[in-house]
Enzyme design. Sequence first.
Site, PDB file in Angstrom:
ATOM      1  N   HIS A 180       0.832  -1.211   0.000  1.00  0.00           N
ATOM      2  CA  HIS A 180       0.000   0.000   0.000  1.00  0.00           C
ATOM      3  C   HIS A 180       0.862   1.255   0.000  1.00  0.00           C
ATOM      4  O   HIS A 180       0.456   2.303  -0.474  1.00  0.00           O
ATOM      5  CB  HIS A 180      -0.902   0.041   1.234  1.00  0.00           C
ATOM      6  CG  HIS A 180      -1.734  -1.184   1.419  1.00  0.00           C
ATOM      7  ND1 HIS A 180      -2.694  -1.558   0.508  1.00  0.00           N
ATOM      8  CD2 HIS A 180      -1.757  -2.124   2.391  1.00  0.00           C
ATOM      9  CE1 HIS A 180      -3.277  -2.680   0.931  1.00  0.00           C
ATOM     10  NE2 HIS A 180      -2.720  -3.046   2.060  1.00  0.00           N
ATOM     11  N   HIS A 185       3.622  10.916   6.378  1.00  0.00           N
ATOM     12  CA  HIS A 185       2.964  10.762   7.683  1.00  0.00           C
ATOM     13  C   HIS A 185       3.924  10.121   8.679  1.00  0.00           C
ATOM     14  O   HIS A 185       4.493   9.069   8.394  1.00  0.00           O
ATOM     15  CB  HIS A 185       1.717   9.870   7.552  1.00  0.00           C
ATOM     16  CG  HIS A 185       0.588  10.533   6.822  1.00  0.00           C
ATOM     17  ND1 HIS A 185      -0.457   9.835   6.253  1.00  0.00           N
ATOM     18  CD2 HIS A 185       0.341  11.846   6.588  1.00  0.00           C
ATOM     19  CE1 HIS A 185      -1.299  10.700   5.690  1.00  0.00           C
ATOM     20  NE2 HIS A 185      -0.839  11.922   5.877  1.00  0.00           N
ATOM     21  N   HIS A 190       5.446   6.851   6.633  1.00  0.00           N
ATOM     22  CA  HIS A 190       5.153   6.329   5.293  1.00  0.00           C
ATOM     23  C   HIS A 190       4.711   7.486   4.403  1.00  0.00           C
ATOM     24  O   HIS A 190       4.497   8.603   4.881  1.00  0.00           O
ATOM     25  CB  HIS A 190       4.066   5.253   5.374  1.00  0.00           C
ATOM     26  CG  HIS A 190       2.777   5.761   5.940  1.00  0.00           C
ATOM     27  ND1 HIS A 190       2.433   5.651   7.261  1.00  0.00           N
ATOM     28  CD2 HIS A 190       1.751   6.452   5.354  1.00  0.00           C
ATOM     29  CE1 HIS A 190       1.255   6.215   7.459  1.00  0.00           C
ATOM     30  NE2 HIS A 190       0.826   6.709   6.317  1.00  0.00           N
ATOM     31  N   THR A 218      -5.916   6.864   7.651  1.00  0.00           N
ATOM     32  CA  THR A 218      -6.443   7.094   6.300  1.00  0.00           C
ATOM     33  C   THR A 218      -6.500   5.799   5.488  1.00  0.00           C
ATOM     34  O   THR A 218      -6.808   5.825   4.306  1.00  0.00           O
ATOM     35  CB  THR A 218      -5.595   8.138   5.545  1.00  0.00           C
ATOM     36  OG1 THR A 218      -4.273   7.611   5.377  1.00  0.00           O
ATOM     37  CG2 THR A 218      -5.538   9.455   6.296  1.00  0.00           C
ATOM     38  N   THR A 219      -6.179   4.679   6.126  1.00  0.00           N
ATOM     39  CA  THR A 219      -6.284   3.369   5.480  1.00  0.00           C
ATOM     40  C   THR A 219      -7.088   2.453   6.393  1.00  0.00           C
ATOM     41  O   THR A 219      -7.167   2.700   7.599  1.00  0.00           O
ATOM     42  CB  THR A 219      -4.884   2.743   5.275  1.00  0.00           C
ATOM     43  OG1 THR A 219      -4.220   2.633   6.536  1.00  0.00           O
ATOM     44  CG2 THR A 219      -4.042   3.563   4.322  1.00  0.00           C
ATOM     45  N   HIS A 270       2.363   8.950   0.845  1.00  0.00           N
ATOM     46  CA  HIS A 270       1.239   8.816  -0.090  1.00  0.00           C
ATOM     47  C   HIS A 270       1.584   9.661  -1.319  1.00  0.00           C
ATOM     48  O   HIS A 270       2.154  10.732  -1.185  1.00  0.00           O
ATOM     49  CB  HIS A 270      -0.056   9.328   0.547  1.00  0.00           C
ATOM     50  CG  HIS A 270      -0.446   8.557   1.782  1.00  0.00           C
ATOM     51  ND1 HIS A 270      -1.247   7.448   1.748  1.00  0.00           N
ATOM     52  CD2 HIS A 270      -0.117   8.742   3.083  1.00  0.00           C
ATOM     53  CE1 HIS A 270      -1.416   6.975   2.969  1.00  0.00           C
ATOM     54  NE2 HIS A 270      -0.738   7.736   3.808  1.00  0.00           N
TER      55      HIS A 270
END
Length: 392
Positions: free
Chosen positions: A90, A142, A115, A224-225, A117
Amino acid sequence: MDSVGLFILLILMFFQFTAAPAAEEITWTYTGLVGQSEWSAYFPECGGTSQSPVDVATTQTKYDPGLTAVTPLGYSQHGNKPFTLYNNGHTVVIELPEWMGLGGLPWLFTAVQMHLHWGSGGPSHGGSEHTVNGLSADAELHVVHYNSELYPNLSAAMTQRDGLAVLGILIVTGEETNQAFNSILNYLSRIRHADQKVFIPAFDVQSLLPKDLGRYYRYNGSLTTPPCYQSVIWTLFHERVQISKAQLLKLETILYSSKAEEADRMLLQDNYRTTQPLNHRVVFTSFSAESWKEFSSGEVTAIVIGVMCGCVGLAVVIRFIVKTIRFFKLLHRETVAVNSSTSSWDVLPSNRAAPMPRTKEPEKGQEKKQDMALNSTSEPEKKEEPSPQTEP
Ligand SMILES: *[C@@H]1O[C@H](CO)[C@@H](O)[C@H](O)[C@H]1NC(C)=O
Ligand SMILES: *[C@@H]1O[C@H](CO)[C@@H](O)[C@H](O)[C@H]1NC(C)=O
């Protein structure tokens, strides 16, 4: 039961089985069958009312003077132990040592991982999860922490209100290469496939953050996941971090969401969730006044000093002008007093009555009128007022 009926039953059983497996077995994605619009069917909290990310409409934010700068703890003391870089299918995850933490919040938080995005470089120009006034950045970092004052570990904290604190850093592209980000990007080629892991040299995590940690947006939101737990105190920094276009391109095109053994390679792109409704939540700001939002704290200091110097300079100039005017008026009066009433000086503009012998009382009255006129244009002169006239 005839064969057609059996067939239909089998089909129904098949769909029954495929449609509702346990949440842990679900491989969620950003688009497609288990895309973000379907997350809440498998992970109920994803359909909650305090979800992340959100769009920050700056005119709707509320200034909270109690929001002091967040303080990264030990971010620069990375030590010699390598970091783990991980492609989880992801995103790319960098696991953080537990001595790193976050201060400046009501509790002490311990770092867990960070991580990214990002988008796909397409015309949509998306990439960040949070948006500001409807506008996306190119990517978003993040840094995840858990509340180690209230909870023993991440798994215990992540389901609780105030359990997590995440720093959100908006990333935009420019001309210059951001060397700090190369500490991650240089190693992505070793974890191109999902589930791959590599040790990388430890580096200064604080160098990934913006310089100004004092100005940020704060709100209560979620992961957010999936499973989208509504446990996050969000801090989205106002200042953006810049990487080069080549660096962004590398991030957008090097990783796969598919595993090494899978025949169909799927690029890991557009791994950002769309913004979620605020639902009466308030986004607070640590900084006030709209116009100051364009400046960093250093620039604000410079502007404040500049304005102060300007004011002092103006006061000095006004004082000089007023003194000069007063001096010439005094000089004029002295001359008139010395000359006769038919003196040529009388043609000069003057609201003064006919010259008369110098006596104190009318003189004072005159000066008061004059000072009142001056005071309307010059405040600083007020203190000086009586000095030139009261001399014997
Ligand atoms: C986290 O803490 C809880 C509560 O103390 C405990 O039951 C659980 O086993 C811990 N989990 C991990 C992964 O350490
Ligand atoms: C978040 O929720 C907590 C608990 O309900 C509340 O005290 C706090 O003020 C909220 N913070 C923000 C930024 O809305």
